[in-house]
Scaffold this motif. Sequence first.
Motif, mmCIF file in Angstrom:
data_model
loop_
_atom_site.group_PDB
_atom_site.id
_atom_site.type_symbol
_atom_site.label_atom_id
_atom_site.label_comp_id
_atom_site.label_asym_id
_atom_site.label_seq_id
_atom_site.Cartn_x
_atom_site.Cartn_y
_atom_site.Cartn_z
ATOM 1 N N ASP A 374 14.485 -30.152 -7.095
ATOM 2 C CA ASP A 374 13.548 -31.090 -6.479
ATOM 3 C C ASP A 374 12.568 -30.290 -5.640
ATOM 4 N N SER A 375 11.319 -30.062 -6.138
ATOM 5 C CA SER A 375 10.398 -29.172 -5.455
ATOM 6 C C SER A 375 9.002 -29.393 -6.000
ATOM 7 N N GLU A 376 8.081 -28.527 -5.559
ATOM 8 C CA GLU A 376 6.700 -28.555 -6.029
ATOM 9 C C GLU A 376 6.507 -27.471 -7.075
ATOM 10 N N TYR A 377 5.839 -27.782 -8.147
ATOM 11 C CA TYR A 377 5.576 -26.839 -9.229
ATOM 12 C C TYR A 377 4.074 -26.823 -9.481
ATOM 13 N N TYR A 378 3.564 -25.644 -9.889
ATOM 14 C CA TYR A 378 2.172 -25.583 -10.303
ATOM 15 C C TYR A 378 2.030 -24.508 -11.356
ATOM 16 N N VAL A 379 0.950 -24.644 -12.149
ATOM 17 C CA VAL A 379 0.667 -23.722 -13.254
ATOM 18 C C VAL A 379 -0.750 -23.205 -13.056
ATOM 19 N N THR A 380 -0.935 -21.908 -13.319
ATOM 20 C CA THR A 380 -2.247 -21.268 -13.170
ATOM 21 C C THR A 380 -2.754 -20.852 -14.528
ATOM 22 N N ALA A 381 -4.071 -21.009 -14.716
ATOM 23 C CA ALA A 381 -4.754 -20.542 -15.922
ATOM 24 C C ALA A 381 -6.071 -19.938 -15.462
ATOM 25 N N GLY A 382 -6.132 -18.621 -15.501
ATOM 26 C CA GLY A 382 -7.315 -17.969 -14.955
ATOM 27 C C GLY A 382 -7.334 -18.120 -13.459
ATOM 28 N N ASP A 383 -8.466 -18.610 -12.939
ATOM 29 C CA ASP A 383 -8.599 -18.795 -11.504
ATOM 30 C C ASP A 383 -8.280 -20.212 -11.071
ATOM 31 N N GLU A 384 -7.855 -21.067 -11.990
ATOM 32 C CA GLU A 384 -7.579 -22.443 -11.634
ATOM 33 C C GLU A 384 -6.087 -22.725 -11.735
ATOM 34 N N LYS A 385 -5.684 -23.782 -11.072
ATOM 35 C CA LYS A 385 -4.299 -24.185 -11.122
ATOM 36 C C LYS A 385 -4.225 -25.694 -10.963
ATOM 37 N N CYS A 386 -3.106 -26.252 -11.401
ATOM 38 C CA CYS A 386 -2.806 -27.656 -11.180
ATOM 39 C C CYS A 386 -1.341 -27.762 -10.799
ATOM 40 N N SER A 387 -0.994 -28.738 -9.990
ATOM 41 C CA SER A 387 0.346 -28.832 -9.423
ATOM 42 C C SER A 387 0.909 -30.214 -9.643
ATOM 43 N N THR A 388 2.229 -30.292 -9.486
ATOM 44 C CA THR A 388 2.941 -31.550 -9.597
ATOM 45 C C THR A 388 4.190 -31.471 -8.739
ATOM 46 N N GLU A 389 4.918 -32.573 -8.668
ATOM 47 C CA GLU A 389 6.171 -32.615 -7.920
ATOM 48 C C GLU A 389 7.242 -33.180 -8.829
ATOM 49 N N LEU A 390 8.452 -32.654 -8.666
ATOM 50 C CA LEU A 390 9.599 -33.112 -9.442
ATOM 51 C C LEU A 390 10.601 -33.750 -8.491
ATOM 52 N N PHE A 391 11.047 -34.958 -8.772
ATOM 53 C CA PHE A 391 12.038 -35.660 -7.984
ATOM 54 C C PHE A 391 13.306 -35.809 -8.809
ATOM 55 N N VAL A 392 14.445 -35.361 -8.259
ATOM 56 C CA VAL A 392 15.740 -35.421 -8.938
ATOM 57 C C VAL A 392 16.588 -36.442 -8.210
ATOM 58 N N ARG A 393 17.161 -37.388 -8.928
ATOM 59 C CA ARG A 393 17.967 -38.402 -8.290
ATOM 60 C C ARG A 393 19.374 -38.423 -8.894
ATOM 61 N N GLU A 394 20.284 -38.990 -8.158
ATOM 62 C CA GLU A 394 21.659 -39.102 -8.610
ATOM 63 C C GLU A 394 21.933 -40.559 -8.979
ATOM 64 N N PRO A 395 22.805 -40.807 -10.025
ATOM 65 C CA PRO A 395 23.118 -42.189 -10.406
ATOM 66 C C PRO A 395 24.074 -42.804 -9.407
ATOM 67 N N PRO A 396 24.078 -44.110 -9.217
ATOM 68 C CA PRO A 396 24.998 -44.758 -8.272
ATOM 69 C C PRO A 396 26.436 -44.736 -8.797
ATOM 70 N N VAL A 397 27.389 -44.774 -7.840
ATOM 71 C CA VAL A 397 28.817 -44.783 -8.162
ATOM 72 C C VAL A 397 29.318 -46.227 -8.054
ATOM 73 N N MET A 398 30.011 -46.725 -9.095
ATOM 74 C CA MET A 398 30.490 -48.098 -9.145
ATOM 75 C C MET A 398 32.005 -48.142 -8.966
ATOM 76 N N VAL A 399 32.514 -49.268 -8.445
ATOM 77 C CA VAL A 399 33.961 -49.492 -8.308
ATOM 78 C C VAL A 399 34.441 -50.149 -9.601
ATOM 79 N N THR A 400 35.292 -49.429 -10.359
ATOM 80 C CA THR A 400 35.761 -49.932 -11.663
ATOM 81 C C THR A 400 37.088 -50.673 -11.536
ATOM 82 N N LYS A 401 37.928 -50.355 -10.556
ATOM 83 C CA LYS A 401 39.210 -51.045 -10.343
ATOM 84 C C LYS A 401 39.260 -51.492 -8.897
ATOM 85 N N GLN A 402 39.401 -52.802 -8.665
ATOM 86 C CA GLN A 402 39.340 -53.370 -7.339
ATOM 87 C C GLN A 402 40.659 -53.161 -6.587
#
Length: 1178
Positions: A374-402
């Motif tokens: 989960d961080s910031e990423y960017y790519v360069t081509a020549g003298d220019e660059k473009c950036s983006t952000e990646l968000f990593v999430r975790e799935p929720p935990v469910m109660v299967t047996k009460q």
Amino acid sequence: MPEPTKKEENEVLAPAPAPPPEEPNKEKEAGTAPAKEPNKEKEAGTAPAKEPNKEKEAGTSPGKDEEDASPPVALPPGLGSRALERKDSEWSIGESPAGEEQDKQNANSQLSTLFVEKPQGGSVKVGENITFIAKVKAEDLLRKPTVKWFKGKWMDLASKAGKHLQLKETFERHSRVYTFEMQIIKAKENYAGNYRCEVTYKDKFDSCSFDLEVHESTGTTPNIDIRSAFKRSGEGQDDAGELDFSGLLKRREVKQQEEQPEVDVWELLKNAKPSEYEKIAFQYGITDLRGMLKRLKRMRRVEKKSAAFARILDPAYQVDKGGRVRFVVELADPKLEVKWYKNGQEIRPSTKYIFEHKGCERIMFINNCVLTDDSEYYVTAGDEKCSTELFVREPPVMVTKQLEDTKAYCGERVELECEVSEDDANVKWFKNGEEIIPGPKSRYHIRVEGKKHILVIEGATKADTAEYSVMTTGGQSSAKLSVDLKPLKILTPLTDQTVNLGKEVCLKCEVSENITGKWTKNGLPVQESDRLKIVHKGRIHKLVIANALVEDEGDYVFTPDSYSVTLPAKVHVIDPPKINLDGLDADNTVTVIAGNKLRLEIPISGEPPPKAIWSRADKAIMEGSGRIRAENYPDSTTLVIDIAEKDDSGVYHINLKNEAGEAHASIKIKVVDIPDPPVAPNVTDVGDDWCVMTWEPPLYDGGSPILGYFIERKKKQSSRWMRLNFDLCKETIFEPKKMIEGVAYEVRIFAVNAVGISKPSMPSKPFVPLAVTSPPTLLTVDSVTDTTVTMKWRPPDQIGAAGLDGYVLEYCFEGTDDWIVANTELIDKTKFTITGLPTDSRIFVRVKAVNAAGASEPKYYSQPILVKEVIEAPKIRIPRHLKQTYIRRVGEAINLVIPFQGKPRPELIWTKDGAPIDKNQINIRNSETDTIVFIRKAERSHSGKYDLQVKVEKFVETASIDIRVVDRPGPPQLVKIEDVWGENVALSWTPPRDDGNTAITGYTIQKADKKSMEWFTVIEHYHRTSATITELVIGNEYYFRVFAENMCGLSEDATMTKESAVIAKDGKIYKNPVYEDFDFTEAPMFTQPLVNTYAVAGYNATLNCSVRGNPKPKITWMKNKVAIKDDPRYRMFSNQGVCTLEIRKPSPYDGGTYCCKAVNDLGTVEIECKLEVKVVAQ
């Protein structure tokens, strides 16, 4: 504007490893993007709209507009709060670039402009502390720089300082370095992530990112409502100072919340009017509205067309934990070189990062995504660059047996079990809404077996009856536990016991259940102590009393807790009689002072109380009112002697008897008194200020050993005794000191024992402290012959009150230590000749001074003396006053001493004016060292030149002395009146014929009225032979006479004028002269100054000076610039201008600078001196 969202593949190339524990309070939801078309599908990997160059990387210039410099403060709903964090790349094994490549990459970045030491990433265990340090050089800074700490890229930690976060800053003046510290206290799993430190100063900016990893935790993170992430924790609450904003896992009442439909806040804000922003923020609990609006504004910006990229990265991407994400850019020129970066560090190809080229497209896959991706990423081509952000999430935990409702009995082990959807998930247990926190001393334990989570309660009690619930990030379950008592049976009841005093009492019972209970004695609770122990082992209960006492007797009852059953028993303690003599000496001796009352109380014990009988010499001591009597009590017996006498000493017996037995004891009573006075002491030795005294112990010590003695002394003429020692003198010898030499003293003794001080002894015989003199001084050799040596010396410098009786001269031959006394009797002269010495021998000589106190220390001659006569040429030493004419008056004695030298004894010849001296008129006395010319009554005929000739064999020395004998002169030869005019008379005279053998020094002129003939001196010490007498009375007739004067005085007779002088009246009016009054006023002036003074402590000291002035000045004395007033230690005197300050018995404290100040109307004058008080060493 390009499409803000994009579908991406969400593939998993390899099974994802178990993720590290990250952010347990963050919510994990499906990967949705807020800025996308309504008809687009929500899918993992899509990204929210974001400006590509939103944020500068570390090392780049901060020169952007105010909006771009501000980090975003909000995220779209549906994204996990992990999206709030930014991390630099932290390479793991198999993924890190080569060391050279890393150094190259670091060198490419711009050097730090402010940091001298950047904070470094680190790892910490759950519950431990960690500190990050940043240092800034302040040499070129005029004021303190501004430093901010962030978590991720937007959360400012300054507002979160509290119990889990502390920020500190210091400044080192010598090195001029600012040190900024961020300390995380008792780290939790959700503290892991990327942090950033920013420092700014005017137009300078610097930043640094670092990672924190938190280890040793299990479970997954629960779901979090994104709106709650923007709610700040209130100050002073339980969550104050936390690094996240979650509140789902705090202690609170557990209740099932209603599921609400997902709301996209970003879409609401984008489509709403500005006037509705605050309403939406209030409705959905958004507190950082301003930050969300700034980010929304950047999302709406029209993107500039790039020359290098035909299609840039999407603003943001989202992926589930363990999934795969795909980044795609399209180049305008396929020949351009493309480089991918994560948090400013270049990404190298690996199994995790895979690069593909498809025409102009450049693709990067990230496999097996974890939270650290989960961080910031960017790519360069020549003298220019473009950036983006990646968000990593975790799935929720469910109660299967009460959870299931459970019933149990007290003391049993209870287990509550449930199952969840994932292994090792993070699960919270609650009891009646309060979170259960297991610990080493807690009865609650949590066991995890894969997906099973079991709550274990050891030894259940009625208090454990409650509703228990479990909560995960995706659900919860609850159940009720009921704990009841088991039926109780008495297996072994308590039994009555009878024990001896001091023995152990053990009350034991057994019941059917392992329960606690309470012990009571006579209805009161039993308290445990070192002697009384309560034991509970399983179903057995014991009350153990070690060393039973009488007070332990009573009715004991054991009552099981929660039951109405009681188990009674009686304890009876018996005790034979005992006598307690612990308070007495080892030999049971009691000492009493004669005349005092003795009340001897002896503790006794026994059950029943014993009867006590006192006796002495087989004679019982009865109870009653006699002088010696007994008193009996239940716990003690007392012997009373009203007025102790010496005959009361002896052995007393005690007999105790009761039903359990008998006891006997003996006590020795000793009556003591003060000792008798010692006999008079003897003074055996005396010094200058000390003496040595001895004495014998007293005949009777009072029945108690003598502890020591007190010594007193007094002057014989005084009646006041002074104690010499305050600590007892253990010996029968003492040396009093600090006595005055030459004063008679007496001493006496007091004997001291444990009872008190005896009466004083008789005084000793009077004695006088005397001291030997100091050694003689200046011991020299006067003369040496072949058989004699003549020594001479000077008296001692200090003689003392004992005076000086004489001297003892001793000698010893060189090479021996046998000193021989040269004089058999004391000699009072300072010269002595040692006779009978062998020629050519060498001797050492010493001399001692002797007085009544003994002989002084000897004075040694420094070197051996050779016994052999040496010829010494004669030499005459004429005194200085005889080197010029020696003048004496007629009738005076002439005594001339002329020293000379020469060996052997020289021959002396005197002559006067070349002729031998008439010894009938002039006495000549010669010695070995000088010759004396003595004339009892000098006459003028004794004047002349005297010659002295000193002859030693062929050596001759001569000297001459001129002697003049003078007398008063004769009168002048003739006195005449030369002229008379007005009030004046002119006189003249001729010098006298006899000038007295010395020059005339002057004349004295007197006048007399013819009527009275009383002579009055007009002129004295007049040097001329003519004079004018003025201011005579008109009409009077005068006679005049003249005396001659020389160094011997006036002539015996005077020459008078033969005729008189008449002052005629000529009608002139006489005017009395006018005299002006003399001004006697004078400013103060010191005619004798103060001098620096040394004083001895304890002896009065005086400071003296003299002052004059008119009017009489006022005298003021000062010490250290402070006036001395009304101080009894000082006395001030002033007599005839002499000012005196007396200091009575000064101490070192009285030392200092003293000043005398004199003041009158004409001025002020001061004079100072220093006083130093010395303490004489004892």
